[in-house]
Design an enzyme around this catalytic site. Structure first.
Site, PDB file in Angstrom:
ATOM      1  N   CYS A  84       1.100  -0.899  -0.164  1.00 31.83           N
ATOM      2  CA  CYS A  84      -0.019   0.051   0.079  1.00 31.83           C
ATOM      3  C   CYS A  84       0.748   1.752  -0.029  1.00 31.83           C
ATOM      4  CB  CYS A  84      -0.804  -0.632   1.174  1.00 31.83           C
ATOM      5  SG  CYS A  84      -2.341   1.692   1.255  1.00 31.83           S
ATOM      6  N   CYS A  95      -2.910   0.183   9.372  1.00 34.12           N
ATOM      7  CA  CYS A  95      -2.702  -0.930   8.654  1.00 34.12           C
ATOM      8  C   CYS A  95      -0.853  -0.593   9.711  1.00 34.12           C
ATOM      9  CB  CYS A  95      -1.598  -1.570   7.692  1.00 34.12           C
ATOM     10  SG  CYS A  95      -3.125  -2.366   6.761  1.00 34.12           S
ATOM     11  N   CYS A 192      -7.454   1.137  -0.657  1.00 35.17           N
ATOM     12  CA  CYS A 192      -7.205   0.276   0.603  1.00 35.17           C
ATOM     13  C   CYS A 192      -7.265  -0.953   0.045  1.00 35.17           C
ATOM     14  CB  CYS A 192      -8.664   0.694   1.928  1.00 35.17           C
ATOM     15  SG  CYS A 192      -8.275  -1.142   3.485  1.00 35.17           S
ATOM     16  N   GLN A 279     -18.476  -9.840  12.598  1.00 36.75           N
ATOM     17  CA  GLN A 279     -16.422 -10.703  12.935  1.00 36.75           C
ATOM     18  C   GLN A 279     -15.975  -9.910  10.834  1.00 36.75           C
ATOM     19  OE1 GLN A 279     -13.761 -11.509  14.001  1.00 36.75           O
ATOM     20  NE2 GLN A 279     -15.523 -12.259  15.692  1.00 36.75           N
ATOM     21  N   TYR A 308     -22.398 -11.774  25.994  1.00 37.59           N
ATOM     22  CA  TYR A 308     -21.579 -11.251  25.132  1.00 37.59           C
ATOM     23  C   TYR A 308     -21.493 -11.935  23.413  1.00 37.59           C
ATOM     24  CZ  TYR A 308     -18.873  -9.139  29.075  1.00 37.59           C
ATOM     25  OH  TYR A 308     -18.212  -9.053  30.692  1.00 37.59           O
ATOM     26  N   GLU A 330     -27.025  -9.452  25.935  1.00 41.39           N
ATOM     27  CA  GLU A 330     -25.863  -8.779  25.460  1.00 41.39           C
ATOM     28  C   GLU A 330     -27.112  -8.063  25.271  1.00 41.39           C
ATOM     29  OE1 GLU A 330     -24.385  -6.585  22.003  1.00 41.39           O
ATOM     30  OE2 GLU A 330     -24.055  -8.316  22.203  1.00 41.39           O
ATOM     31  N   ASP A 375     -17.416 -13.756  24.788  1.00 45.16           N
ATOM     32  CA  ASP A 375     -16.897 -13.133  24.025  1.00 45.16           C
ATOM     33  C   ASP A 375     -16.749 -11.582  24.082  1.00 45.16           C
ATOM     34  OD1 ASP A 375     -15.637 -12.169  21.872  1.00 45.16           O
ATOM     35  OD2 ASP A 375     -16.927 -12.919  20.192  1.00 45.16           O
ATOM     36  N   CYS A 402     -10.510 -10.844  21.089  1.00 43.98           N
ATOM     37  CA  CYS A 402      -9.641  -9.812  20.418  1.00 43.98           C
ATOM     38  C   CYS A 402      -8.170  -8.635  20.907  1.00 43.98           C
ATOM     39  CB  CYS A 402     -10.811  -8.761  19.781  1.00 43.98           C
ATOM     40  SG  CYS A 402     -11.516  -7.479  20.403  1.00 43.98           S
TER      41      CYS A 402
END
Length: 445
Positions: A84, A95, A192, A279, A308, A330, A375, A402
């Site tokens: 890129c 990134c 991108c 996701q 979650y 949730e 999660d 994550c």
């Protein structure tokens, strides 16, 4: 050029120092020290372990500095040319690792996971070797555009064209772009390369947007494409580039595409609002469901909690295996609505609209429970939730994270409550970035 440690107290932003770069650290940079092993810490982006670089100071803090590598004197064999044009110091901050080869990105992330487990969870390297091995790549994104350039490496194909949800900020001249690292400064872009091909094909980046503060483009695994905008002057803050959390808030209007997009995962079709959480990598949902099921080994009749839970991805997979009561918790109204629609045909599934800590404290969840999936968002579950889940005494817990730092902090609390991680897997759900997804299996000691 400043090389003496004694001179570093006089540093200002923009000064340049020559350093030898050390190990990668959480956050997409490497650690270096000015003036030797006991010198001042400097976190250097756009560098690789072992390199000798000239670093330009970008931030000064008490006890450490931040910098960008602007000259590479002794390059690492793992260094590649970024695909890129905007991936450089002062450029797009979306990134972190475009200068790192595909295989070295996996090793980088594995080192970061291990470092967080050592520092924050208190798990020594020998014990880590028994439960964690490597970061696993995800399959190449479908219909990825061909890699160009003579320097492109074969394995780099899976690094591009995967990002199915992209948020663009709008600058003062109404141009769309992405944010600089740790900044609200917008970098206008014309492409991108990690965006899904269907997103790249949209006519978004060649136009100006005087009536919008931000754009969001979505390309679902079911083939839908949607574009949303946050009107200029509306609340919701600046469009972020955080890959691990829920989509940016604020009033969004749909410019094109359906009210709901179709996602395919876990052998089911899911109808979710394009502004809702899903996701980002097309292969991530199936990968994580498979990991959770493989680790938990759910049996018929076992009761499950999906905390979650979002649209209920893990709950659906668990309910299909157990045929027993499965509860989704949730707090997002959009997530709750999506879960109730998508799980309506599954007997024994209940969706509870509540914050997880409140649901646990106020007994909105019925014990006993056999299996728990956590999660949480990037900040992690936190000590209060961890202690409540541990006290429920399930047979096994799968923690999907994550952020390895948040996972490690919560693992420390679990260990203090008599639980131990018996397996940790990590997945490269966010190629070219610092982010990595982990799944930890916990059993009671």
């Amino acid at each position: 050029m400043i090389e003496s440690y004694e001179m570093t107290d006089d540093l200002v932003e923009g000064d340049r120092v020559e350093v030898t770069v050390g190990a990668p650290a959480h956050g997409g940079h490497c650690v270096a020290r000015l003036g030797g092993p006991h010198g001042r810490v400097i976190f250097v982006r756009h560098a690789l372990p072992g390199e000798r670089v000239t670093a330009e100071i970008t931030e000064l803090h008490k006890g450490y500095l931040r910098a960008d590598a602007v000259e590479i004197h002794e390059p690492s064999p793992d260094r590649v040319t970024p695909p890129c044009a905007f991936a450089h110091p002062g450029g797009c901050g979306g990134c972190d690792l475009q200068h790192v080869s595909a295989d070295a990105q996996l090793r980088w992330k594995a080192d970061v996971v291990r470092d967080q487990l050592t520092r924050l969870a208190g798990i020594n390297p020998e014990d880590q070797d028994k439960i964690f091995v490597r970061v696993e790549p995800l399959p190449t994104a479908p219909d990825r555009p061909a890699t160009s350039g003579d320097r492109a490496e074969p394995d780099a194909e899976r690094l591009l064209g995967w990002r199915s949800r992209v948020r663009y900020a709008i600058d003062a001249l109404d141009r769309p772009g992405l944010l600089q690292h740790r900044s609200h400064q917008v970098v206008p872009i014309d492409r991108c390369v990690i965006a899904h091909p269907a997103v790249q094909e949209l006519d978004l980046l060649s136009r100006t947007w005087p009536d919008a503060d931000a754009l969001q483009a979505v390309a679902s695994t079911g083939g839908d494409v949607a574009v949303l905008a946050r009107p200029a002057g509306s609340s919701g803050g600046t469009a972020t580039d955080d890959l691990g959390d829920a989509p940016a808030g604020g009033a969004l209007i749909r410019l094109s595409g359906p009210d709901e997009v179709t996602e395919i995962a876990g052998g089911r079709a899911w109808a979710v609002p394009p502004e809702g959480f899903w996701q980002i990598h097309p292969a991530a949902a199936d990968t994580l469901v498979d990991a959770v099921l493989t680790m938990l080994e759910p049996a018929r009749g076992e009761v499950s909690w999906d905390l979650y839970g979002g649209a209920g991805l893990f709950a659906a997979a668990l309910a299909a295996r157990t045929g027993a009561r499965t509860t989704v918790v949730e707090s997002s109204p959009a997530g709750v609505a999506a879960a109730r629609r998508n799980l309506a045909g599954l007997p024994g599934v209940e969706v509870v609209e509540a914050k997880v800590d409140a649901a646990l404290a106020r007994r909105r969840l019925t014990a006993p429970v056999d299996l728990v999936v956590l999660d949480p968002p990037r900040a992690g579950a936190g000590a209060k939730v961890v202690r409540a889940v541990a006290a429920a005494a399930p047979r096994a817990i799968a923690y999907v994270a994550c952020d390895p730092a948040a996972l490690a902090r919560d693992l420390k609390t679990f260990r203090a409550e008599g639980w131990t991680p018996v397996e940790i897997r990590a997945f490269d759900c966010f190629p070219m970035t610092q982010h990595v997804e982990c799944v930890a299996l916990l059993h009671r000691v």
